[in-house]
Write an enzyme that holds these catalytic residues in place. Structure first.
Site, PDB file in Angstrom:
ATOM      1  CB  CYS A  33      -7.194  72.188  26.308  1.00 42.56           C
ATOM      2  SG  CYS A  33      -8.887  72.112  25.801  1.00 42.56           S
ATOM      3  CE1 TYR A  82      -8.739  74.213  28.043  1.00 44.20           C
ATOM      4  CE2 TYR A  82     -10.070  74.467  30.003  1.00 44.20           C
ATOM      5  CZ  TYR A  82      -9.968  74.187  28.660  1.00 44.20           C
ATOM      6  OH  TYR A  82     -11.106  73.894  27.956  1.00 44.20           O
ATOM      7  CD1 TRP A 124      -5.899  67.647  32.326  1.00 40.83           C
ATOM      8  CD2 TRP A 124      -7.159  69.458  32.028  1.00 40.83           C
ATOM      9  NE1 TRP A 124      -5.841  67.970  31.006  1.00 40.83           N
ATOM     10  CE2 TRP A 124      -6.604  69.068  30.788  1.00 40.83           C
ATOM     11  CE3 TRP A 124      -7.994  70.579  32.078  1.00 40.83           C
ATOM     12  CZ2 TRP A 124      -6.849  69.760  29.612  1.00 40.83           C
ATOM     13  CZ3 TRP A 124      -8.234  71.270  30.890  1.00 40.83           C
ATOM     14  CH2 TRP A 124      -7.672  70.866  29.682  1.00 40.83           C
ATOM     15  CE1 TYR A 143     -13.810  77.530  26.417  1.00 39.41           C
ATOM     16  CE2 TYR A 143     -14.949  75.469  25.999  1.00 39.41           C
ATOM     17  CZ  TYR A 143     -13.942  76.171  26.632  1.00 39.41           C
ATOM     18  OH  TYR A 143     -13.079  75.526  27.471  1.00 39.41           O
ATOM     19  CG  HIS A 144     -13.175  75.094  22.316  1.00 40.67           C
ATOM     20  ND1 HIS A 144     -13.765  73.862  22.537  1.00 40.67           N
ATOM     21  CD2 HIS A 144     -12.361  75.311  23.362  1.00 40.67           C
ATOM     22  CE1 HIS A 144     -13.314  73.358  23.679  1.00 40.67           C
ATOM     23  NE2 HIS A 144     -12.458  74.228  24.200  1.00 40.67           N
ATOM     24  CG  HIS A 199      -9.063  77.336  25.208  1.00 46.15           C
ATOM     25  ND1 HIS A 199      -8.459  76.450  24.355  1.00 46.15           N
ATOM     26  CD2 HIS A 199     -10.065  76.653  25.804  1.00 46.15           C
ATOM     27  CE1 HIS A 199      -9.070  75.283  24.435  1.00 46.15           C
ATOM     28  NE2 HIS A 199     -10.056  75.368  25.297  1.00 46.15           N
TER      29      HIS A 199
HETATM   30 CU    CU Z   1     -11.244  73.851  25.969  1.00 46.55          CU
END
Ligand code: CU
Ligand code: NAG
Ligand code: NAG
Ligand code: NAG
Ligand code: NAG
Length: 714
Positions: A287, A331, A349, A562-563, A648
């Site tokens: 990520c 991200y 985060w 996703y991913h 992503h």
């Molecule tokens: Cu992810």
């Protein structure tokens, strides 16, 4: 004969000693966790429990009564371990070939299953012995299908790659093909044992018709990876495909990691996939932000180890650790600028104490290894406003593109777009609105940097349509698509619809710019929800700016949600893969598939004859410079497509520079001019393609665009 098996097991133990994955204590830095969806389990000697592979989306497993009729043959077998054991329905028997006397490696081995009639085959699975320490599970492999066993010409390679060294059932899933014969070749075994042992082989068949319409392209072989490829880029020097998961090959840690990363490298020239456990950078790269620098080095910032930055050096085929960002994050979006610096903003985060909006912009100079914080460029400025997961999601996966005057254009996913300038403490200015909704996890691709054209498509108001309990919380994905046209920095941009929008609404899709200026959009879901596969879109589509239309192309049967990722390869095919990397459900896809676009096929579906670039006058040019290109036949178009790095749904690295061809007076020699502004001709490695009169592209030849040292780029 039992004695023989015991001998092999003791032989195998000689080869023990490969490093196993070990969990260390959780990190002390209180990073905020993301996607908290379960616990990590451990087994045995510290191995992470292996998560199930996604079963084939199509078809049914051939039942035992039909398997009983199979005819199974192989190149070698021990008595009591004949190859027929792979279909006897028992987990207590297995096939094992002989180890030739005086040979430490009798591989490859092969086994052929005769299904007794032609069926539409779309997958096989292979079950190794249930004790991983013994080795002998097939790792390197190839799968072929045929309708006629005896005609070598008729065997078609449908999957190849390397399976991970554990005891889970292994899959090779591919597009349905009519076949009576299935051949599995073992090219290497786990623990480097000189033999293989296979408990069972299963075959999946489907009624789904084999897609046969021409003009829609074709799905080629599946590439099996020993991990879930979530972050993927191309080594611009060697053309190898480098993928990574997290500290584990099949799951991520939700804040628990030993700060290492598993990588897998596919070398298309040797058809081999190797893997590596990258420990020395102390960086779990799951990520992250990704951006290529001018030297073709991939700069991976943050992610699960949010404070770390690593660089992959394609010359040394090695990873190095560089200076940490000013603000730890995962991200984020990143983009390479005209002056060769990397701009980064946003994230999800980071260290406790950094509030929403404070994941400010910063730039990295790869030459001096220095980060500079841009105090006036706040992540709040580029945030989406509609996501029900609010601040945690609102500055995720930002679409960023380097532009003129060393600026960065922020194209989304928020509906408001921005100009970002990087001098001193930086500045941000609104550039207009793209649509009426945010497009979280949509796609954006600068398919014509000379004209400043960006295709933006899909996405949803929220990252997730439903919460963890299945309650609807957000909106569905949109099919809306736009063409954003940039002119000068800090001036309003032009917005118009891209055709009538996509045929399928999708989030978590991928956009891949093709050499001819078309953009392939593939994968995704209408109801986006991490680690689920319902409402998955299996019909890719191509946007063509020349006709301003979207065309649905050949469907595929492996879900990419996703991913997942998609990237243009040097041979002008597209690699589409990954998905999952979670303990949660059977959604882990340890593979990728090659899509062959229509331009590589003739009207009858055969491979088109391609033009060839014989030579270029230089391998490296400055913005504003020129090149001559010599070909083997008349060509009518050329383009540079910057190498991509994808994770992503984000691939800010790719962009295309269409290149008009000028006559040099010499036969089959053409001159091309590189755009003058380094914000258009962003520094780094590009794939140079030429197109013939039928639109068939050549294979790519590398061109590096250097950093221009001029006042406009400072
Ligand atoms: Cu992810
Ligand atoms: C064989 O093992 C697999 C995987 O553990 C299991 O699902 C299956 O039921 C077993 N089959 C038999 C006949 O025991
Ligand atoms: C915008 O989002 C809202 C809320 O999810 C939805 O009802 C509406 O249809 C969306 N409009 C468009 C044009 O996507
Ligand atoms: C291309 O570059 C060469 C040498 O750098 C120069 O002599 C030539 O004039 C240039 N051609 C064009 C069309 O710019
Ligand atoms: C961009 O750079 C050019 C060339 O240096 C300059 O003429 C122009 O004024 C600059 N534009 C802006 C908006 O700063």
């Amino acid at each position: 004969m039992l004695g023989r098996v015991t001998l092999c097991i003791s032989l195998a133990s000689i080869f023990l000693g490969g490093e196993s994955l070990r969990l260390k204590t959780p990190p002390q830095v209180p990073f905020i966790r993301h996607e908290n969806d379960g616990q990590i389990s451990k087994e045995g000697n510290g191995l992470i429990r292996t998560m199930d592979s996604a079963p084939p989306h199509l078809g049914r497993q051939i039942p035992q009564d039909e398997r009983d009729t199979w005819n199974v043959a192989c190149n070698s077998e021990l008595s009591k371990h004949e190859c027929s054991r792979v279909s006897d329905g028992s987990n207590n028997t297995f096939w094992q070939p002989k180890v030739h006397t005086g040979s430490l490696n009798s591989l490859p081995h092969s086994i052929v299953i005769d299904l007794r009639e032609v069926k539409n085959v779309n997958a096989i699975s292979m079950r190794p012995l249930p004790d991983a320490d013994l080795g002998g599970a097939i790792a390197g492999h190839k799968v072929f299908l045929s309708v006629d066993e005896d005609d070598e010409e008729k065997w078609e390679l449908v999957a190849f790659g390397t399976w991970f060294e554990d005891v889970q059932d292994k899959f090779a899933t591919f597009e349905p093909r009519p076949a009576q014969f299935v051949r599995l070749e073992a090219h290497s075994a786990t623990k480097e044992t000189p033999f293989v042992r296979v408990v069972s082989i299963d075959v999946w068949v489907t009624k789904a018709p084999t897609p046969s319409r021409h003009g829609l392209g074709k799905w080629g072989p599946t590439v099996d990876f020993p991990l879930v490829p979530v972050g993927v880029f191309i080594d611009p020097l060697g053309g190898k495909v480098i993928s990574f998961s997290s500290f584990a090959h099949d799951t991520f840690g939700q804040g628990v990691t030993d700060h290492t990363t598993l990588t897998a490298t596919w070398d298309p020239t040797t058809e081999t996939i190797s893997h590596r456990h990258v420990r020395k950078t102390h960086h779990d790269m799951f990520c992250p932000g990704m951006a290529f620098d001018v030297h073709g080095r991939m700069i991976i910032s943050g992610g699960e180890s949010a404070d770390k930055v690593s660089i992959y050096d394609p010359v040394k085929d090695d990873w190095i650790s560089v200076r940490e960002m000013k603000i730890a994050r995962g991200y984020q979006g990143s983009a390479t600028c005209a002056n060769g610096h990397i701009f980064i903003i946003g994230g999800s985060w980071g260290p406790v104490g950094i509030d929403f909006g404070d994941r400010k912009g910063e730039t990295y100079d790869p030459e001096t290894d220095k980060w500079t914080l841009l105090n006036e460029v706040c992540s709040e400025d580029i945030a989406t406003t509609m996501d029900w997961e609010k601040d945690y999601r609102s500055d995720n996966h930002v679409w960023l593109m380097g532009w003129k005057n060393n600026s960065v254009f922020h194209a989304g996913p928020s509906k408001d777009m921005h100009w970002i300038t990087l001098t001193e403490t930086g500045a941000i200015q609104n550039a207009g609105q793209r649509g009426i909704n945010d497009s979280m996890c949509g796609v954006a691709a600068m398919y014509d940097a000379v004209e400043g054209k960006i295709l933006a498509a899909g996405g949803a108001p929220s990252y997730n349509y439903k919460d963890g309990d299945g309650n609807i919380k957000g909106g569905k994905a949109t099919a809306d698509a736009f063409i954003i046209t940039l002119s000068d920095v800090n001036t309003p941009v032009n917005i118009k619809p891209a055709g009538r929008g996509m045929h399928s609404p999708r989030s978590f899709a991928h956009a891949v710019i093709l050499p001819n200026g078309d953009t392939l959009v593939v994968g995704g879901q209408e109801e986006p929800r991490v680690f689920t596969e319902d409402t998955a879109q299996l019909v890719p589509e191509i946007y063509s700016p020349s006709t301003n239309t979207w065309t649905q192309v050949a469907p595929n049967s492996i879900v990419r949600a996703y991913h997942s990722f998609a990237l243009l390869l040097r041979d002008a095919t597209v690699l589409v893969g990954g998905g999952g990397l979670t303990i949660q459900k059977d959604v882990n896809h340890f593979d990728a598939q090659i899509y062959i676009p229509p331009y590589l096929l003739t009207a009858s579906g055969a491979r088109a004859k391609r033009p060839l670039i014989r030579k270029t006058s230089a391998a490296s040019v400055l913005p504003g410079g020129n090149l001559t290109v010599t070909t083997d036949r008349k060509v009518v178009g050329a383009s540079l497509v910057r190498y991509g790095g994808a994770t992503h749904s984000l691939n800010n690295d790719q962009r295309r520079l269409p290149l008009p061809l000028y006559d040099t007076g010499s036969p089959l020699e053409y001159a091309v001019l590189i755009p003058e502004d380094g914000g258009v001709a962003v520094p780094g490695y590009y794939m140079l393609f030429v197109m013939d009169v039928h639109g068939v592209p050549s294979e790519a030849k590398n061109v590096q665009i250097q950093v221009a040292v001029g006042k406009e780029n400072r």
